[in-house]
Design a protein around this motif. Structure first.
Motif, mmCIF file in Angstrom:
data_model
loop_
_atom_site.group_PDB
_atom_site.id
_atom_site.type_symbol
_atom_site.label_atom_id
_atom_site.label_comp_id
_atom_site.label_asym_id
_atom_site.label_seq_id
_atom_site.Cartn_x
_atom_site.Cartn_y
_atom_site.Cartn_z
ATOM 1 N N ASP A 178 46.354 32.761 40.349
ATOM 2 C CA ASP A 178 46.686 33.050 41.749
ATOM 3 C C ASP A 178 46.249 34.462 42.122
ATOM 4 O O ASP A 178 45.799 34.710 43.249
ATOM 5 N N ALA A 179 46.381 35.382 41.165
ATOM 6 C CA ALA A 179 45.975 36.767 41.424
ATOM 7 C C ALA A 179 44.467 36.851 41.643
ATOM 8 O O ALA A 179 43.994 37.585 42.529
ATOM 9 N N ASP A 180 43.704 36.099 40.838
ATOM 10 C CA ASP A 180 42.247 36.059 41.018
ATOM 11 C C ASP A 180 41.895 35.514 42.400
ATOM 12 O O ASP A 180 41.024 36.043 43.096
ATOM 13 N N HIS A 207 42.594 37.990 45.084
ATOM 14 C CA HIS A 207 41.588 39.057 45.077
ATOM 15 C C HIS A 207 40.330 38.626 45.826
ATOM 16 O O HIS A 207 39.799 39.381 46.653
#
Length: 346
Positions: A317-319, A322
């Protein structure tokens, strides 16, 4: 943004048979094979075990496992020393440590690397070959920022016939007629087949050496595995083409000072159709890659013969967040797909 799957990417490839789909591989490609070998943590642990007092101090102070950040800090510190008329001896010490760090990183990649091609299980090699052929069969090109031998091994072991890395042999005694058995052929020299090249190592790779006259590709022979021959060259003081600069501008500067790297980078700038990425996170030190993609996209101009879209693989989810945050930096249509749905090694 919608999170697609790799099956969705394949549907696009099949629907657009008149469009080449290219592949950009980052370190996540190698980490997907074995994160214990190819992660920054593994490289960091190897380098920190070396008996180098200056490097130990640097790692303790900067406190990161990201080599790009460390190199950037060293370069900045060196410039500041000069700007403030600091100690020439200290600047020399910092610059020397920076060089040793780059060489240590190269040694780490070589030392941690699987010993030879057959260390990669045959089934995994075949699966990876199928993954790569999806792009070559569409008329696309393969771009890699990795230094290791995994891509090279997969292509050679599975006899992917339509791959060309631009290298070939030159007849060295061609000025006179000699029988075939007496002909002398050169090492594998890059450039002979550059016009049909479709495999590009954007930051260099272990087998490629710049002799000052030409770029040669090391190979295995009847006596040694490829990695052994690379090691033999390194023991003689020769080092592979290897981009280890800090930020994107410094990487691009390094690239532009090498004919092979320049050709690879310019080829990325000229891509048309669509680009799929795997294991590439477009971090803060990848500005030069985004610039190349935007050049290929003609900076968003509605003209033919350009890069129309990019499919970016993400793992978390962080990728995804980003990529969504930096989406506007790409001058072509952006898709995001779940990299975990791509069958790359297993």
């Amino acid at each position: 943004m919608k999170l697609e799957t790799f099956d969705d990417v394949m549907v696009s490839i099949r629907k657009n048979r008149d469009r080449p789909f290219h592949l950009l591989l980052g370190n996540g490609f190698s980490m997907a094979y074995d994160y214990k070998i190819f992660s920054y943590n593994a490289l960091h642990d190897f380098v920190t075990k070396l008996e180098d007092d200056d490097l130990k101090i640097i790692f303790d102070v900067i406190n990161t496992r990201n080599f790009e950040i460390i190199m950037q800090n060293l370069d900045n510190f060196s410039v500041l020393i000069s700007a403030f008329d600091g100690s020439a001896k200290l600047k020399e010490r910092i610059d020397a440590a920076s060089v040793r760090l780059k060489m240590s990183l190269l040694e780490a990649v070589k030392a941690l690397h699987p010993e030879h091609v057959f260390k990669v299980p045959e089934e995994e090699s075949q699966i990876c070959s199928t993954f790569i052929k999806n792009f070559l069969d569409s008329g696309g090109k393969i771009f890699s920022t990795n230094y290791d031998l995994l891509l090279y091994w997969v292509l050679m072991r599975n006899k992917v016939l339509n791959h060309v890395d631009g290298c070939g042999r030159e007849l060295e005694n061609q000025s006179e007629f000699v029988p075939e058995e007496e002909q002398n052929w050169s090492e594998l020299i890059w450039g002979k087949y550059r016009d049909t090249q479709n495999i590009f190592y954007l930051h260099g790779a272990l087998p490629f050496f710049d002799t000052g006259v030409s770029v040669v590709k090391e190979e295995y022979n009847q006596f040694n595995y490829l990695l052994d021959n690379i090691s033999n060259r390194m023991e003689k003081g020769e080092y592979p083409i290897f981009v280890t600069a800090g930020d994107g501008a410094q990487k691009l500067n390094h690239i532009k000072h090498n004919e092979y790297l320049t050709y690879c980078y310019d080829s990325l700038c000229r891509t048309e159709g669509s680009l799929v990425t795997f294991g590439f996170n477009f971090g803060e030190y990848d500005e030069h890659i985004i610039e190349a993609i935007n050049r290929a996209a003609k900076f968003g101009k509605k003209v033919p013969d350009r890069l129309w879209s990019i499919y970016i693989g993400v793992y978390s989810d962080a990728d995804k967040a980003h990529i969504e945050q930096i989406k506007s930096r790409f001058k072509c249509k952006v898709h995001i797909y779940d990299a975990k749905t791509a069958k790359v090694w297993r």
